[in-house]
Every structure is written in C-alpha cells, then in structure tokens.
Design an enzyme around this catalytic site. Structure first.
Site, short mmCIF file in Angstrom:
data_model
loop_
_atom_site.label_atom_id
_atom_site.label_comp_id
_atom_site.label_asym_id
_atom_site.label_seq_id
_atom_site.Cartn_x
_atom_site.Cartn_y
_atom_site.Cartn_z
CB ALA A 1 -0.53 2.22 -0.07
CG HIS B 1 5.17 -2.77 0.74
ND1 HIS B 1 3.96 -2.31 1.17
CD2 HIS B 1 4.98 -3.24 -0.51
CE1 HIS B 1 3.06 -2.48 0.21
NE2 HIS B 1 3.64 -3.06 -0.81
CD GLN C 1 0.02 -3.85 -11.39
OE1 GLN C 1 1.16 -3.56 -11.73
NE2 GLN C 1 -0.22 -4.57 -10.30
CD GLU D 1 6.66 -17.45 -0.41
OE1 GLU D 1 6.18 -17.69 0.73
OE2 GLU D 1 7.44 -18.21 -1.00
CB VAL E 1 4.56 -9.46 6.72
CG1 VAL E 1 4.59 -8.86 8.12
CG2 VAL E 1 5.99 -9.68 6.20
NE ARG F 1 -5.91 -4.77 -3.82
CZ ARG F 1 -6.45 -4.35 -4.95
NH1 ARG F 1 -7.68 -3.95 -4.97
NH2 ARG F 1 -5.76 -4.35 -6.07
O1 PAF Z 1 2.75 -6.41 -6.24
C1 PAF Z 1 2.68 -5.22 -6.58
O2 PAF Z 1 2.61 -4.32 -5.75
C2 PAF Z 1 2.68 -4.88 -8.06
O3 PAF Z 1 1.97 -5.82 -8.80
C3 PAF Z 1 4.09 -4.68 -8.65
C4 PAF Z 1 4.91 -5.95 -8.60
C5 PAF Z 1 4.81 -3.58 -7.88
C6 PAF Z 1 3.98 -4.25 -10.11
O4 PAF Z 1 3.26 -3.06 -10.25
#
Ligand code: PAF
Length: 298
Positions: free
Chosen positions: A32, A37, A61, A151, A184, A195
């Site tokens: 996404a 990114h 996670q 960050e 950013v 999100r």
């Molecule tokens: O920040 C994220 O998008 C995730 O926590 C990561 C570092 C890709 C691990 O799944």
C-alpha cells in the site's frame, strides 16, 4: 524490475549480487505504498547498486485480526510505483512462504531492553516481536549493506537499531547500516501512512488537527522552557503541561480520540523531564482508523 515470491529465488539473486560485489539496499514494507515509501526507495536506489523492496503484510505483528484483514493490499499498483522509481527486485512472499506453521503461531522471543514496554508496545502486545521476527528474517535473506526505515514509526526504528546493535556484536548482520528517513507529510501536514487510504475525505480533514497540534506544541515547549528558566523552575512540570495540552487539543476535535501522547527521550523511549533530545509520540483514533505521528522537540 523483477518480482520474486520465494525465498529460494531471492537468495539466488542475492548470491549473484554478492558474487559481483554489488551493494544491496533493502526497504522493508507492508505494501500500500505511498510517497513516504517512495522517498525511502529513491534513497536506497541512489545509495546502492541494487535496491530490494519487500512487500509483505506480516501477520505476526498484528495483534488485531480485523486490522490485519483490513490492511490495504494492492501489489499491482505497488509494483508500478516501484518500477517507476528504479527498484530492482520486489520480494512479495505469502505468509506460508515466509514462516513455518510453528513460527506463525509462536511468539518470537527477543530482549528489547524495555523498549517495547511503552507506547505501541504497551498498546499492541506482541507487535514488536512480530516486527523483529520479520525484519531479522529479511536481513538474513537479503543480507543488505543498508536498510531504510521511516521515522514515523519511531519506536520501531529504535527497536531495530537495538536489534542490529545487539546482533552485530555476534556478527549476525555484518556491517549493516540502518538509515533513518524523515517523515514525509502531505502539504497539509498530515503524515503519509498506508492507513490514510481508509480515511473518508471528511476524516482526512479532521485528522489534520493531529499534525497541526504537534507543530503548535513546539511553540508551547519553547514558551514553557523560557518561563521555567526565568522562574528558575524545574522543567518537569512544563513537559507534563505541554503533554496534557496536546492531548486536550486533539481530543477537543470531534471525531478524534487520543490513545496516548508521550514525551520521551529519543534513545531510551522513557518519559523525560526535559525537552532536550525529546520526541512526542502520539496515537489517535480518527473514527475507526488508528493513526500515529510524532514530533522532535530537540
Ligand atoms: O513499518 C512497516 O511497514 C513494518 O512494520 C515493517 C518494518 C515492514 C515490518 O513488517
């Protein structure tokens, strides 16, 4: 750009890069993708011979099944963006490819030195175990020279630094360097996040109060520091007052609800009595969407 879905394929490509002494930059993501990114990927492309981006919504996670199910996924659009900015390989495995059934169902054990006991770690038990599990696996598979993280997830970044510092002592990740990349924001100030895709236009407008309040709190911190120093007072009271003012200002906006706002030391992540080397980290529900943001006071 090549998309690979198996660990075996990925490792073969990595071995070929290593054999020709090419440097590798890794950008771990959950897809996404947005311009936040993209900024990490552009940096990785500029700094290294080869840029690998992982796109994997890591189930271990998520401590909330609904959040995992609702996490936005769009690999075609992600691949288009990554190809246009020069990524070389996209690693997009299935959960079954990434983990054994046992790994998927067992909490990954790690000594966080307390960094997971506050903020996100407190609100999302087990979250950082999953993050460390997937990130350490990616480091093992890709053997990057540099890995790039934003960050915006400041606590995650602190934990990854800790993980690499600890494991480097044992030589696990070689000379891997973690590169911290600034948040950013949209022109409006809203921190970019996958999100945000789940926010309606009205909610997006409402969410602007989060960054606006954080930026305003820089001024409040300066004023509080000046007042405390002219009155020869301890700053602890001012830090607590600014923290509460941020919480109250955001909660006063209909549609927003603060989960936590903590002003902590940037290294220990423990609540601090001074604005020096401090960062304010916030989590806010905007309707059903949980948003995070932060501001450095320094
Ligand atoms: O920040 C994220 O998008 C995730 O926590 C990561 C570092 C890709 C691990 O799944």
């Amino acid at each position: 750009m090549q998309i690979v879905t198996t660990k075996k394929e990925l490792q073969a490509l990595v071995q070929a890069c290593k054999a020709s002494r090419k440097t590798i930059g890794l950008v771990p993501t959950m897809g996404a993708l947005h311009q936040g990114h993209a900024s990490l990927v552009k940096r990785a492309v500029a700094d290294n011979d080869i840029c690998v981006v992982s796109v994997f919504v890591n189930p271990t996670q998520f401590n909330n099944k609904e959040d995992l199910a609702k996490y936005p996924r769009n690999i075609e659009r992600d691949a288009e963006l990554l190809s246009s900015i020069g990524a070389d390989y996209v690693f997009a495995p299935t959960p079954e490819e990434m983990y054994s059934a046992e790994e998927m169902n067992t909490t990954f054990a790690f000594d966080f030195a307390g960094l997971d006991q506050v903020m996100e770690g407190k609100m999302r038990p087990g979250h950082f175990n999953g993050v460390v599990q997937v990130v350490s696996r990616l480091f093992y598979l890709v053997q990057p020279d540099k890995a790039y993280f934003g960050e915006k997830d400041f606590q995650q970044l602190a934990i990854i630094h800790h993980m690499v510092e600890r494991s480097s002592m044992a030589g696990t990740f070689g000379n891997l360097q973690i590169i911290d990349c600034p948040i950013v924001r949209e022109e409006s100030g809203l921190a970019l996040s996958s999100r945000n895709e789940r926010l309606s236009a009205a909610e997006k407008e409402t969410a602007l109060a989060i960054s606006k309040t954080l930026f305003e709190s820089l001024k409040w911190a300066k004023e509080a520091t000046a007042t405390a120093s002219s009155a020869h007072q301890n700053l602890a009271h001012s830090v607590a007052a600014v923290r509460q003012r941020v919480i109250d200002a955001i909660n006063a906006v209909p549609g927003l609800e603060v989960e936590y706002y903590e002003i902590v030391d940037q290294t220990t992540l423990l609540p601090t009595d001074t604005f020096e080397h401090a960062i304010g980290c916030v989590t806010v529900y905007c309707g059903p969407v949980r948003l995070i943001d932060n501001i450095k006071y320094e």
